[in-house]
Scaffold this motif. Structure first.
Motif, PDB file in Angstrom:
ATOM      1  N   ALA A  48     -15.734   7.824   2.647  1.00 25.15           N
ATOM      2  CA  ALA A  48     -15.503   8.604   3.859  1.00 25.15           C
ATOM      3  C   ALA A  48     -14.649   7.847   4.867  1.00 25.15           C
ATOM      4  CB  ALA A  48     -16.831   8.997   4.491  1.00 25.15           C
ATOM      5  N   CYS A  49     -14.755   6.529   4.904  1.00 27.25           N
ATOM      6  CA  CYS A  49     -14.033   5.757   5.912  1.00 27.25           C
ATOM      7  C   CYS A  49     -12.669   5.288   5.427  1.00 27.25           C
ATOM      8  CB  CYS A  49     -14.877   4.572   6.357  1.00 27.25           C
ATOM      9  SG  CYS A  49     -15.233   3.415   5.037  1.00 27.25           S
ATOM     10  N   GLU A  50     -12.305   5.573   4.202  1.00 29.03           N
ATOM     11  CA  GLU A  50     -11.052   5.118   3.630  1.00 29.03           C
ATOM     12  C   GLU A  50      -9.877   5.872   4.231  1.00 29.03           C
ATOM     13  OE1 GLU A  50      -9.377   5.373  -0.781  1.00 29.03           O
ATOM     14  OE2 GLU A  50     -11.299   4.340  -0.615  1.00 29.03           O
ATOM     15  N   VAL A  51      -8.874   5.140   4.698  1.00 30.88           N
ATOM     16  CA  VAL A  51      -7.684   5.728   5.313  1.00 30.88           C
ATOM     17  C   VAL A  51      -6.481   5.314   4.482  1.00 30.88           C
ATOM     18  CG1 VAL A  51      -6.266   5.792   7.391  1.00 30.88           C
ATOM     19  CG2 VAL A  51      -8.727   5.664   7.596  1.00 30.88           C
ATOM     20  N   SER A  52      -5.623   6.281   4.145  1.00 31.50           N
ATOM     21  CA  SER A  52      -4.456   5.984   3.318  1.00 31.50           C
ATOM     22  C   SER A  52      -3.350   5.341   4.158  1.00 31.50           C
ATOM     23  CB  SER A  52      -3.930   7.261   2.668  1.00 31.50           C
ATOM     24  OG  SER A  52      -3.315   8.083   3.629  1.00 31.50           O
ATOM     25  N   PHE A  53      -2.343   4.810   3.460  1.00 26.74           N
ATOM     26  CA  PHE A  53      -1.208   4.193   4.146  1.00 26.74           C
ATOM     27  C   PHE A  53      -0.466   5.217   4.997  1.00 26.74           C
ATOM     28  CE2 PHE A  53       3.371   3.212   4.172  1.00 26.74           C
ATOM     29  CZ  PHE A  53       3.329   2.062   4.941  1.00 26.74           C
ATOM     30  N   TRP A  54      -0.328   6.437   4.491  1.00 32.32           N
ATOM     31  CA  TRP A  54       0.410   7.464   5.213  1.00 32.32           C
ATOM     32  C   TRP A  54      -0.326   7.887   6.479  1.00 32.32           C
ATOM     33  CZ3 TRP A  54       5.046   7.145   3.759  1.00 32.32           C
ATOM     34  CH2 TRP A  54       5.361   6.846   2.431  1.00 32.32           C
ATOM     35  N   GLU A  55      -1.647   7.896   6.424  1.00 23.62           N
ATOM     36  CA  GLU A  55      -2.423   8.213   7.625  1.00 23.62           C
ATOM     37  C   GLU A  55      -2.305   7.094   8.656  1.00 23.62           C
ATOM     38  OE1 GLU A  55      -5.903  11.022   5.719  1.00 23.62           O
ATOM     39  OE2 GLU A  55      -6.113   8.846   5.596  1.00 23.62           O
ATOM     40  N   ALA A  56      -2.256   5.854   8.193  1.00 18.16           N
ATOM     41  CA  ALA A  56      -2.058   4.728   9.111  1.00 18.16           C
ATOM     42  C   ALA A  56      -0.667   4.791   9.737  1.00 18.16           C
ATOM     43  CB  ALA A  56      -2.250   3.406   8.377  1.00 18.16           C
ATOM     44  N   LEU A  57       0.330   5.173   8.946  1.00 14.93           N
ATOM     45  CA  LEU A  57       1.685   5.324   9.461  1.00 14.93           C
ATOM     46  C   LEU A  57       1.763   6.482  10.457  1.00 14.93           C
ATOM     47  CD1 LEU A  57       4.345   3.861   8.932  1.00 14.93           C
ATOM     48  CD2 LEU A  57       4.909   5.636   7.309  1.00 14.93           C
ATOM     49  N   LEU A  58       1.070   7.568  10.175  1.00 14.45           N
ATOM     50  CA  LEU A  58       1.014   8.701  11.101  1.00 14.45           C
ATOM     51  C   LEU A  58       0.376   8.287  12.421  1.00 14.45           C
ATOM     52  CD1 LEU A  58       1.173  11.780  11.756  1.00 14.45           C
ATOM     53  CD2 LEU A  58      -1.105  11.942  10.767  1.00 14.45           C
ATOM     54  N   VAL A 101      -2.204  -0.190  22.421  1.00  9.22           N
ATOM     55  CA  VAL A 101      -1.648  -0.298  23.775  1.00  9.22           C
ATOM     56  C   VAL A 101      -0.222  -0.834  23.721  1.00  9.22           C
ATOM     57  CG1 VAL A 101      -1.876  -1.492  25.985  1.00  9.22           C
ATOM     58  CG2 VAL A 101      -3.891  -0.539  24.881  1.00  9.22           C
ATOM     59  N   ILE A 102       0.020  -1.835  22.881  1.00  6.15           N
ATOM     60  CA  ILE A 102       1.365  -2.390  22.748  1.00  6.15           C
ATOM     61  C   ILE A 102       2.326  -1.349  22.177  1.00  6.15           C
ATOM     62  CG2 ILE A 102       2.722  -4.103  21.465  1.00  6.15           C
ATOM     63  CD1 ILE A 102       0.311  -5.992  21.799  1.00  6.15           C
ATOM     64  N   LEU A 103       1.871  -0.574  21.189  1.00  8.99           N
ATOM     65  CA  LEU A 103       2.733   0.486  20.633  1.00  8.99           C
ATOM     66  C   LEU A 103       3.084   1.523  21.699  1.00  8.99           C
ATOM     67  CD1 LEU A 103       1.224   1.185  17.100  1.00  8.99           C
ATOM     68  CD2 LEU A 103       3.522   0.393  17.625  1.00  8.99           C
ATOM     69  N   PHE A 115       6.663   1.317  11.583  1.00 10.98           N
ATOM     70  CA  PHE A 115       6.333   0.830  10.244  1.00 10.98           C
ATOM     71  C   PHE A 115       5.413  -0.385  10.310  1.00 10.98           C
ATOM     72  CE2 PHE A 115       7.252  -1.762   6.464  1.00 10.98           C
ATOM     73  CZ  PHE A 115       6.861  -0.870   5.487  1.00 10.98           C
ATOM     74  N   LEU A 116       5.727  -1.339  11.181  1.00 12.87           N
ATOM     75  CA  LEU A 116       4.893  -2.532  11.311  1.00 12.87           C
ATOM     76  C   LEU A 116       3.494  -2.182  11.807  1.00 12.87           C
ATOM     77  CD1 LEU A 116       7.396  -5.151  12.778  1.00 12.87           C
ATOM     78  CD2 LEU A 116       6.476  -5.026  10.463  1.00 12.87           C
ATOM     79  N   GLY A 117       3.396  -1.233  12.726  1.00 11.11           N
ATOM     80  CA  GLY A 117       2.086  -0.797  13.192  1.00 11.11           C
ATOM     81  C   GLY A 117       1.282  -0.144  12.079  1.00 11.11           C
ATOM     82  N   GLY A 118       1.931   0.701  11.279  1.00  6.54           N
ATOM     83  CA  GLY A 118       1.257   1.346  10.161  1.00  6.54           C
ATOM     84  C   GLY A 118       0.781   0.351   9.127  1.00  6.54           C
TER      85      GLY A 118
END
Length: 105
Positions: free
Chosen positions: A42-52, A84-86, A5-8
């Protein structure tokens, strides 16, 4: 779960993810913002994609069977260090999980 969650949240807030590929064929959809139609960026990333992305990097260290890293997203700048940390945290928790299973059996 907390690290995923924190990474996302980190990837979404800092906007440190870019799409490697162009928009999907269904990218012609328009969305309404304040009554006006505007095409999605085109470069916009949603929260769910960041979480994925965060979840797949966290679990990718354990095995390629569990998950694979999505190829359409790539981390930018200093977020590569977060990746790398993840992965290292994923390895550590996977080893701890296997160790605890060995002690129980």
């Amino acid at each position: 779960m907390l690290f995923i969650f924190l990474g996302g949240v980190f990837f979404f807030v800092t906007k440190s993810i870019s799409r490697s590929k162009g928009p999907e064929p269904s990218g012609r959809r328009r969305r309404a913002i304040r009554g006006k139609d505007s095409p999605p960026r085109a470069c916009e990333v949603s929260f769910w994609e960041a979480l994925l992305l965060s979840a797949t990097y966290f679990t990718s260290g354990a095995s390629s069977i569990i998950s694979s890293v999505p190829q359409e997203f790539s981390p930018l700048g200093r977020s590569r260090y977060v990746v790398v940390i993840l992965r290292l945290l994923g390895w550590i928790f996977f080893v701890l999980f296997l160790t605890s299973l060995g002690k129980i059996a």
